[in-house]
Design an enzyme around this catalytic site. Structure first.
Site, PDB file in Angstrom:
ATOM      1  CD  GLU A   1     -10.158   3.766  -0.928  1.00  0.00           C
ATOM      2  OE1 GLU A   1     -10.968   4.295  -0.174  1.00  0.00           O
ATOM      3  OE2 GLU A   1      -9.095   3.274  -0.529  1.00  0.00           O
TER       4      GLU A   1
ATOM      5  CG  ASP B   1      -2.300   0.625   0.890  1.00  0.00           C
ATOM      6  OD1 ASP B   1      -2.297   1.790   0.478  1.00  0.00           O
ATOM      7  OD2 ASP B   1      -3.339  -0.043   1.037  1.00  0.00           O
TER       8      ASP B   1
ATOM      9  CG  HIS C   1      -4.393   2.087  -2.160  1.00  0.00           C
ATOM     10  ND1 HIS C   1      -4.462   2.526  -0.857  1.00  0.00           N
ATOM     11  CD2 HIS C   1      -5.661   2.176  -2.647  1.00  0.00           C
ATOM     12  CE1 HIS C   1      -5.707   2.865  -0.562  1.00  0.00           C
ATOM     13  NE2 HIS C   1      -6.463   2.665  -1.629  1.00  0.00           N
TER      14      HIS C   1
ATOM     15  CD1 TRP D   1     -14.071  -2.320  -2.227  1.00  0.00           C
ATOM     16  CD2 TRP D   1     -14.211  -0.906  -0.504  1.00  0.00           C
ATOM     17  NE1 TRP D   1     -13.624  -1.094  -2.650  1.00  0.00           N
ATOM     18  CE2 TRP D   1     -13.687  -0.200  -1.617  1.00  0.00           C
ATOM     19  CE3 TRP D   1     -14.393  -0.221   0.712  1.00  0.00           C
ATOM     20  CZ2 TRP D   1     -13.356   1.152  -1.549  1.00  0.00           C
ATOM     21  CZ3 TRP D   1     -14.053   1.121   0.776  1.00  0.00           C
ATOM     22  CH2 TRP D   1     -13.550   1.797  -0.341  1.00  0.00           C
TER      23      TRP D   1
HETATM   24  C1  ACM Z   1     -10.922  -0.631   0.653  1.00  0.00           C
HETATM   25  O1  ACM Z   1     -11.418  -0.606   1.771  1.00  0.00           O
HETATM   26  N1  ACM Z   1     -10.360   0.450   0.145  1.00  0.00           N
HETATM   27  C2  ACM Z   1     -10.952  -1.837  -0.165  1.00  0.00           C
END
Ligand code: ACM
Length: 629
Positions: free
Chosen positions: A346, A194, A268, A412
């Protein structure tokens, strides 16, 4: 349907179902009955092995020896514990039969995994001390007579651990896996990369860990941390060597847990870019591994994340795909499981929008917008992963702009991503943030670590992973996610994980018809003793009353309190004193006078205090008054 009826008939024949009573087993078995009587382990214990792996039987023997300090012998034809491999289609690959009677404990299953799960159930029936590896001398090791037929509802019963935001040692990761195994979880999703750290050795790209695994050390609140200077030493972090990875994968395998590695791309990726800035569309930026300082507007414009520091890989750069080929090539050799997770969540596209190279790619490939650019990137990654003999799974954003092939989706942002994926024929793992996010605070906000959202266990427990009208065969299963921005130690990870992960375990394993919140709460209270014996830190937040406020039409602040669980009496004070069961009992909403500085609240049952005392400052009470009624 035929199989289902057959299973029910076998369950009914095997068990006296009408006599069923609640046993303290989480997750609840498919069918169980408690007999009249108890079995006591003798001074010496013999284990008979009828076809199980020697490794499993030795492990069970070792656990018993360590916990009970008894002599445990393996072998022979008669014994207190009989583990048998059988052939019985109805219990599937992970199911088992367990009978405890005057002869002892008999577990039967088609596989070693089934026997392992049967053994987890046996331990839950024994005194909590079975989870402690202390010498318990002459302790009475007793368990009730039972007949159980059990098998899981879902094949994917997962927990995710983020080891990027904070690094967790190999020993910590093993503890996390041990905690999962007790409750029949079988998928460990390892979030290895990340913005805040790259945690897996890639031999052909050494800078990923030489640079990407280390950052300046920070304590304090996430997103408020100070930006490091370019000369500040990067002393905090760590990574797993490939030998470490193999050790963890084998350790998990011995507990019948498959490991899913996650390499989170194209967003990320700050840690990767700190090592190789040439992989971004802004290669001249002085990249550093993020220390927890703000660099991203997560909501951004029109709900899309906007990066203040570009953390995305460049989809138009062939070197990106070459490096990813190297990364996934090495990863594929380390992890035997069929899926590799490539993140995909994201991803801010504001820097892609500005890139001339990305615009040229769009023209060349006929990509109409940034979602289609992302989809192009995902398809390229999918091809790499497939070429390594693996299937790809990613967060639900990978659907944006189109998804193809045998890619699976982890839903998610609610369940909509999962529904859309299943409608397109993709396999789905449900891990909606509104139910299954274990990093959210779990009780009264002023009594928990501050996180951006809350989630009570009751809501976690209420989740059903199969949405109406969706082909249940496409729902692989259910998963809880433990993000660690706010969590620096395994003790704190455990606090946030348990007991909520008991709720996820029951949703993942038990038939829907066996789920019952009041029964579950009773069982959770029984598990507290077992978690304590296993040295697992757990939260008692379910005893925190749910305190809400509103303003009445006169402008007065009204407090309302209710229990998350039934049967509690709630006592409170407004005079800065410590309330107990001789204080005012909450019976109905009341006005908080303007001069009160703190509302203190405590739950009782049978004249005993439970959980923690809440001390809620007036400003917090005012802040949560969202409505005028
Ligand atoms: C996430 O919670 N960004 C997968």
């Amino acid at each position: 349907m035929k199989i289902r009826i057959m299973v029910l008939m076998i369950a009914a024949a095997y068990l006296n179902v009408s006599n069923a009573q609640q046993l303290n087993i989480i997750p609840a078995p498919y069918a169980e009955t408690k007999g009249n009587g108890t079995y006591h382990l003798a001074k010496n214990i013999s284990i008979v092995n009828n076809g199980a792996s020697a490794e499993l039987v030795n492990e069970i023997g070792n656990e018993l020896r360590q916990a009970t300090a008894k002599e445990v012998r393996i072998g022979g034809k008669a014994g207190a514990i009989v583990l048998s491999i059988i052939k019985e289609e109805t219990i599937g690959k992970e199911g088992y039969f367990l009978e405890v009677n005057e002869k002892g404990i008999q577990v039967k299953a088609n596989t070693n995994a089934g026997l392992f799960y049967g053994w987890q159930t046996v331990k839950q029936l024994l005194p909590a001390a079975i989870y402690s590896n202390k010498n318990n001398g002459s302790f009475d090791w007793v368990l009730p007579y039972v007949k159980i037929m059990d098998k899981p509802r879902f094949g994917w019963r997962g927990l995710m651990l983020d080891v990027s935001r904070h690094f967790f040692s190999k020993a910590d990761v093993k503890v996390f896996i041990d905690d999962m195994a007790r409750y029949k979880y079988n998928r460990f999703h390892w979030h290895l990369t990340d913005d805040q750290g790259w945690r897996i050795e890639i031999k052909s790209l050494p800078k990923l860990t030489e640079v990407g695994a280390w950052r300046a050390e920070r304590k304090g609140k996430w997103m408020n941390t100070t930006t490091p200077s370019v000369t500040e030493p990067t002393t905090y972090g760590g990574f797993y060597t490939q030998e470490d990875i193999k050790e963890i994968v084998a350790y998990a395998k011995s507990k019948f847990i498959e490991v899913i590695p996650e390499i989170d791309i194209p967003g990320h990726s700050l840690a990767m870019l700190a090592a190789y800035p040439q992989l971004s569309t802004t290669p001249h930026y002085p990249y550093q591994v993020n220390v927890g300082e703000e660099f991203m507007d997560w909501e951004g414009i029109n709900g899309h994340a906007t990066a203040k520091i570009d953390n995305a890989l460049d989809p138009s750069n062939e070197l990106v795909y070459q490096y990813l080929d190297q990364v996934f090539g090495e990863i594929a050799l380390l992890f035997p499981f069929e899926y590799i997770h490539m993140g995909g969540d994201e991803n801010a596209k504001n820097n892609w929008e500005k890139s001339a190279n990305v615009q040229a790619l769009m023209k060349k490939e006929g990509l109409k917008n940034q979602n289609e650019v992302q989809s192009y990137f995902i398809r390229r990654v999918q091809k790499i992963i497939n070429n390594k003999g693996k299937k790809m799974i990613g967060w639900d954003e990978i659907l944006e702009g189109g998804l193809s092939g045998d890619a699976a989706v982890m839903s998610w942002r609610g369940i909509e991503g999962g529904i859309n994926a299943a409608k397109q024929g993709h396999k789905v793992v449900m891990s909606p943030n509104g139910y299954n996010y274990l990093d959210f605070y779990q009780g009264e906000i002023t009594a928990e670590g501050t996180v951006y959202a809350g989630l009570r266990m009751k809501k976690t427990y209420s989740f059903d992973p199969i949405p109406e009208g969706i082909d249940s065969n496409l729902i692989l299963g259910n998963q809880g996610n433990q993000w660690t921005e706010q969590l620096q130690t395994m003790r704190n990870v455990q606090y946030m994980t348990w007991p909520r992960a008991l709720a996820i375990a029951e949703t993942s394993w038990s038939p829907k018809s066996k789920k019952n919140w009041p029964n579950f709460v009773e069982k959770v209270e029984g598990q507290f003793e077992k978690l304590a014996a296993a040295n697992v830190k757990y939260a008692v937040s379910m005893y925190d009353p749910i305190v809400t406020t509103h303003l009445n039409t006169k402008g007065e602040l009204i407090v309302n309190m209710e229990g998350e669980i039934d049967g509690l009496k709630i006592y409170f004070s407004m005079d800065d004193s410590m309330p107990d069961h001789f204080s005012g009992e909450y019976t109905k909403p009341f006005v908080v006078p303007e001069d009160v500085s703190v509302l203190r609240v405590i739950s009782y049952r049978n004249n005993k205090p439970l959980g923690k005392m809440l001390s809620i400052p007036m400003e917090s009470l005012k802040k949560r008054a969202t409505k005028v009624l």
